[in-house]
Scaffold this motif. Structure first.
Motif, PDB file in Angstrom:
ATOM      1  N   THR A 220       0.835  -1.210   0.000  1.00 22.53           N
ATOM      2  CA  THR A 220       0.000   0.000   0.000  1.00 22.53           C
ATOM      3  C   THR A 220       0.865   1.253   0.000  1.00 22.53           C
ATOM      4  N   ALA A 221       1.939   1.249   0.785  1.00 21.26           N
ATOM      5  CA  ALA A 221       2.845   2.404   0.828  1.00 21.26           C
ATOM      6  C   ALA A 221       3.480   2.633  -0.536  1.00 21.26           C
ATOM      7  N   TRP A 222       3.918   1.558  -1.197  1.00 23.39           N
ATOM      8  CA  TRP A 222       4.526   1.696  -2.530  1.00 23.39           C
ATOM      9  C   TRP A 222       3.508   2.219  -3.539  1.00 23.39           C
ATOM     10  N   LEU A 223       2.278   1.718  -3.485  1.00 20.63           N
ATOM     11  CA  LEU A 223       1.232   2.190  -4.395  1.00 20.63           C
ATOM     12  C   LEU A 223       0.922   3.667  -4.146  1.00 20.63           C
ATOM     13  N   ASN A 224       0.829   4.041  -2.864  1.00 19.65           N
ATOM     14  CA  ASN A 224       0.502   5.434  -2.510  1.00 19.65           C
ATOM     15  C   ASN A 224       1.595   6.414  -2.909  1.00 19.65           C
ATOM     16  N   ARG A 225       2.842   6.050  -2.646  1.00 17.81           N
ATOM     17  CA  ARG A 225       3.941   7.012  -2.766  1.00 17.81           C
ATOM     18  C   ARG A 225       4.627   6.986  -4.127  1.00 17.81           C
ATOM     19  N   VAL A 226       4.561   5.850  -4.825  1.00 19.50           N
ATOM     20  CA  VAL A 226       5.341   5.694  -6.056  1.00 19.50           C
ATOM     21  C   VAL A 226       4.461   5.414  -7.262  1.00 19.50           C
ATOM     22  N   PHE A 227       3.725   4.328  -7.210  1.00 17.20           N
ATOM     23  CA  PHE A 227       3.013   3.854  -8.404  1.00 17.20           C
ATOM     24  C   PHE A 227       1.861   4.776  -8.803  1.00 17.20           C
ATOM     25  N   LEU A 228       0.916   5.022  -7.892  1.00 14.93           N
ATOM     26  CA  LEU A 228      -0.267   5.807  -8.244  1.00 14.93           C
ATOM     27  C   LEU A 228       0.043   7.269  -8.581  1.00 14.93           C
ATOM     28  N   PRO A 229       0.964   7.939  -7.870  1.00 13.12           N
ATOM     29  CA  PRO A 229       1.276   9.327  -8.273  1.00 13.12           C
ATOM     30  C   PRO A 229       1.793   9.431  -9.702  1.00 13.12           C
ATOM     31  N   ARG A 231       0.799   7.339 -12.162  1.00 19.13           N
ATOM     32  CA  ARG A 231      -0.297   6.969 -13.066  1.00 19.13           C
ATOM     33  C   ARG A 231      -1.487   7.913 -12.967  1.00 19.13           C
ATOM     34  N   LEU A 232      -1.704   8.504 -11.792  1.00 19.42           N
ATOM     35  CA  LEU A 232      -2.825   9.426 -11.587  1.00 19.42           C
ATOM     36  C   LEU A 232      -2.296  10.713 -10.964  1.00 19.42           C
ATOM     37  N   ALA A 233      -1.632  11.497 -11.785  1.00 12.84           N
ATOM     38  CA  ALA A 233      -0.997  12.727 -11.294  1.00 12.84           C
ATOM     39  C   ALA A 233      -2.033  13.669 -10.686  1.00 12.84           C
ATOM     40  N   GLY A 234      -1.669  14.262  -9.537  1.00 13.39           N
ATOM     41  CA  GLY A 234      -2.523  15.268  -8.913  1.00 13.39           C
ATOM     42  C   GLY A 234      -3.577  14.715  -7.973  1.00 13.39           C
ATOM     43  N   VAL A 235      -3.656  13.388  -7.812  1.00 13.47           N
ATOM     44  CA  VAL A 235      -4.643  12.779  -6.924  1.00 13.47           C
ATOM     45  C   VAL A 235      -3.967  12.389  -5.615  1.00 13.47           C
ATOM     46  N   GLU A 236      -4.615  12.692  -4.503  1.00 10.69           N
ATOM     47  CA  GLU A 236      -4.054  12.407  -3.179  1.00 10.69           C
ATOM     48  C   GLU A 236      -4.459  11.014  -2.729  1.00 10.69           C
ATOM     49  N   PHE A 237      -3.488  10.197  -2.289  1.00 16.04           N
ATOM     50  CA  PHE A 237      -3.760   8.816  -1.913  1.00 16.04           C
ATOM     51  C   PHE A 237      -3.351   8.491  -0.479  1.00 16.04           C
ATOM     52  N   GLU A 238      -2.834   9.436   0.263  1.00 19.14           N
ATOM     53  CA  GLU A 238      -2.282   9.125   1.578  1.00 19.14           C
ATOM     54  C   GLU A 238      -3.331   8.574   2.541  1.00 19.14           C
ATOM     55  N   SER A 239      -4.631   8.805   2.284  1.00 23.29           N
ATOM     56  CA  SER A 239      -5.665   8.323   3.191  1.00 23.29           C
ATOM     57  C   SER A 239      -5.904   6.822   3.067  1.00 23.29           C
ATOM     58  N   LEU A 240      -5.380   6.213   2.012  1.00 17.28           N
ATOM     59  CA  LEU A 240      -5.557   4.777   1.809  1.00 17.28           C
ATOM     60  C   LEU A 240      -4.576   4.027   2.701  1.00 17.28           C
ATOM     61  N   SER A 241      -5.102   3.167   3.583  1.00 26.49           N
ATOM     62  CA  SER A 241      -4.247   2.536   4.580  1.00 26.49           C
ATOM     63  C   SER A 241      -4.050   1.043   4.366  1.00 26.49           C
ATOM     64  N   ASP A 242      -4.808   0.435   3.442  1.00 28.45           N
ATOM     65  CA  ASP A 242      -4.642  -1.000   3.233  1.00 28.45           C
ATOM     66  C   ASP A 242      -4.900  -1.330   1.764  1.00 28.45           C
ATOM     67  N   LEU A 243      -4.454  -2.517   1.356  1.00 25.85           N
ATOM     68  CA  LEU A 243      -4.458  -2.899  -0.048  1.00 25.85           C
ATOM     69  C   LEU A 243      -5.876  -2.990  -0.607  1.00 25.85           C
ATOM     70  N   HIS A 244      -6.809  -3.517   0.178  1.00 26.87           N
ATOM     71  CA  HIS A 244      -8.179  -3.646  -0.331  1.00 26.87           C
ATOM     72  C   HIS A 244      -8.803  -2.275  -0.570  1.00 26.87           C
ATOM     73  N   GLU A 245      -8.397  -1.249   0.216  1.00 26.37           N
ATOM     74  CA  GLU A 245      -8.906   0.102  -0.006  1.00 26.37           C
ATOM     75  C   GLU A 245      -8.418   0.663  -1.336  1.00 26.37           C
ATOM     76  N   VAL A 246      -7.150   0.370  -1.688  1.00 25.10           N
ATOM     77  CA  VAL A 246      -6.617   0.806  -2.976  1.00 25.10           C
ATOM     78  C   VAL A 246      -7.397   0.140  -4.104  1.00 25.10           C
ATOM     79  N   HIS A 247      -7.621  -1.165  -3.977  1.00 18.74           N
ATOM     80  CA  HIS A 247      -8.362  -1.908  -5.011  1.00 18.74           C
ATOM     81  C   HIS A 247      -9.769  -1.349  -5.174  1.00 18.74           C
ATOM     82  N   ASP A 248     -10.472  -1.110  -4.053  1.00 23.56           N
ATOM     83  CA  ASP A 248     -11.852  -0.603  -4.122  1.00 23.56           C
ATOM     84  C   ASP A 248     -11.899   0.795  -4.724  1.00 23.56           C
ATOM     85  N   MET A 249     -10.957   1.646  -4.333  1.00 26.61           N
ATOM     86  CA  MET A 249     -10.926   3.009  -4.878  1.00 26.61           C
ATOM     87  C   MET A 249     -10.735   2.992  -6.388  1.00 26.61           C
ATOM     88  N   LEU A 250      -9.790   2.190  -6.863  1.00 26.58           N
ATOM     89  CA  LEU A 250      -9.530   2.138  -8.293  1.00 26.58           C
ATOM     90  C   LEU A 250     -10.688   1.494  -9.049  1.00 26.58           C
TER      91      LEU A 250
END
Length: 348
Positions: A220-229, A231-250
């Motif tokens: 989740t940290a890697w997705l929040n800090r590296v991968f998603l920024p 792929r989705l420039a300008g979107v804030e992801f720091e509130s996502l705390s677990d992998l299933h939350e990233v999956h559901d959001m996307l």
């Protein structure tokens, strides 16, 4: 030179280091990517991350490297994992590896971490590379040393390292199934939001056990800090705390995400196509100048042509090449055009 100056991202490095601080990630890396049959002889249940007295101060200061050890028979085998995220490939990697392993061996001698027969343990040095360009540096130190008389051959260092070029392996479809490291590499090389969601769904399933909480958070940290920024420039992801939350959001925003990727891909394709067209025009102008005015004029023109990125200016130079009475006149026109700002460079 800082990491930022070399194109090395501290966030990327630290995220990968967090991921490969988990036993199952290292185990899957060895099991899935080191092809030799002796890997099956390793007792991966004994994987142990080296820290404290096992690693010298010099090695502890190396933020990009991890050292693990695992039982091979009755003794330890060490795995030196170097995480390489430089934008430019290090030609001297084999020299770096020899230096780091020398430091490791010195510390093992100092702390008496030797085999049952009193010898140094074997070490597998792995370079994990995820750069955009294929790795082309020498794989052994011997290849970096000038030839010498045969009498010196016994004294030539033979240090080598095992390279895992993530993107090339993913692009070639050479990744094992149900493997955590392979899932990471597939995410790095993914081309569509659908691919990303498929991989994330698998990761959520594989890492649902309570004991995998730490690794889920590392992904989740890697997705929040590296991968998603990226792929989705300008979107804030720091509130996502677990992998299933990233999956559901996307999953909820897959349509808008797909549209954004299509736009960015089209813009990138247009830029690449424009540069390729300019390169072809420059090559044609150089060839025509050589045929009309000779090699000297063509050679003098090359650096000027290389500096011109405007296709309109290059087309005008083609017209001038046909109408100028000699090469000197055309070089004067070329110099004038090269010194003229394009519309995008002009300022009010």
């Amino acid at each position: 030179m800082t990491k930022e100056e070399t194109g090395r991202g501290p966030t990327h490095d630290s995220s990968y280091k967090l991921l490969y601080s988990h036993t199952v990630m290292v185990g899957d890396l060895l099991r899935g990517f080191v092809p030799d049959t002796w890997v099956k002889e390793l007792d991966l249940t004994t994987l142990e991350k080296c820290s404290g007295s096992y690693v010298s101060d010099d090695l502890r200061d190396r933020a990009d490297d991890l050292i693990w050890r695992v039982h091979w028979g009755q003794d330890w085998l060490y795995v030196y994992l170097l995480l390489e995220f430089q934008s430019t490939i290090d030609r001297w990697m084999a020299v770096r590896i020899q230096t780091y392993l020398g430091l490791l061996y010195q510390d093992l001698i100092r702390t008496r971490q030797l085999s049952s027969t009193g010898r140094l343990p074997p070490v597998l040095p792995i370079v994990l590379y995820n750069g955009a360009d294929p790795w082309n540096a020498a794989r052994t130190l011997d290849d970096l040393i000038e030839p010498a008389p045969s009498v010196l051959h016994p004294y030539r260092p033979q240090q080598a390292y095992f390279l895992i070029d993530e993107r090339r392996m993913a692009e070639q479809g050479k990744l094992p199934q149900r493997n955590l490291s392979a899932a990471l590499f597939r995410l790095e090389a993914s081309q569509t939001p659908g691919e990303v969601l498929t991989i994330l769904h698998a990761l959520v399933e594989w890492l649902k056990a309570p004991e995998q909480t730490g690794l889920r958070r590392a992904f989740t940290a890697w997705l929040n800090r590296v991968f998603l920024p990226k792929r989705l420039a300008g979107v804030e992801f720091e509130s996502l705390s677990d992998l299933h939350e990233v999956h559901d959001m996307l999953s909820n925003r897959v349509e808008s995400w797909t549209d954004q990727w299509k736009r960015e891909g089209l813009e990138q394709g247009l830029e690449q196509g424009l540069e390729q067209g300019c390169q072809a025009t420059r090559h044609l102008l150089t060839s025509l100048a050589h045929h009309r005015f000779g090699s000297t004029i063509a050679t003098q023109a090359e650096p000027f042509l290389t500096a011109i990125a405007d296709p309109v200016q290059l087309a005008d130079l083609g017209d001038a090449l046909l109408s100028c009475p000699d090469g000197t006149a055309w070089l004067r026109v070329l110099h004038q055009v090269q010194s003229t700002p394009t519309a995008g460079d002009e300022h009010p």
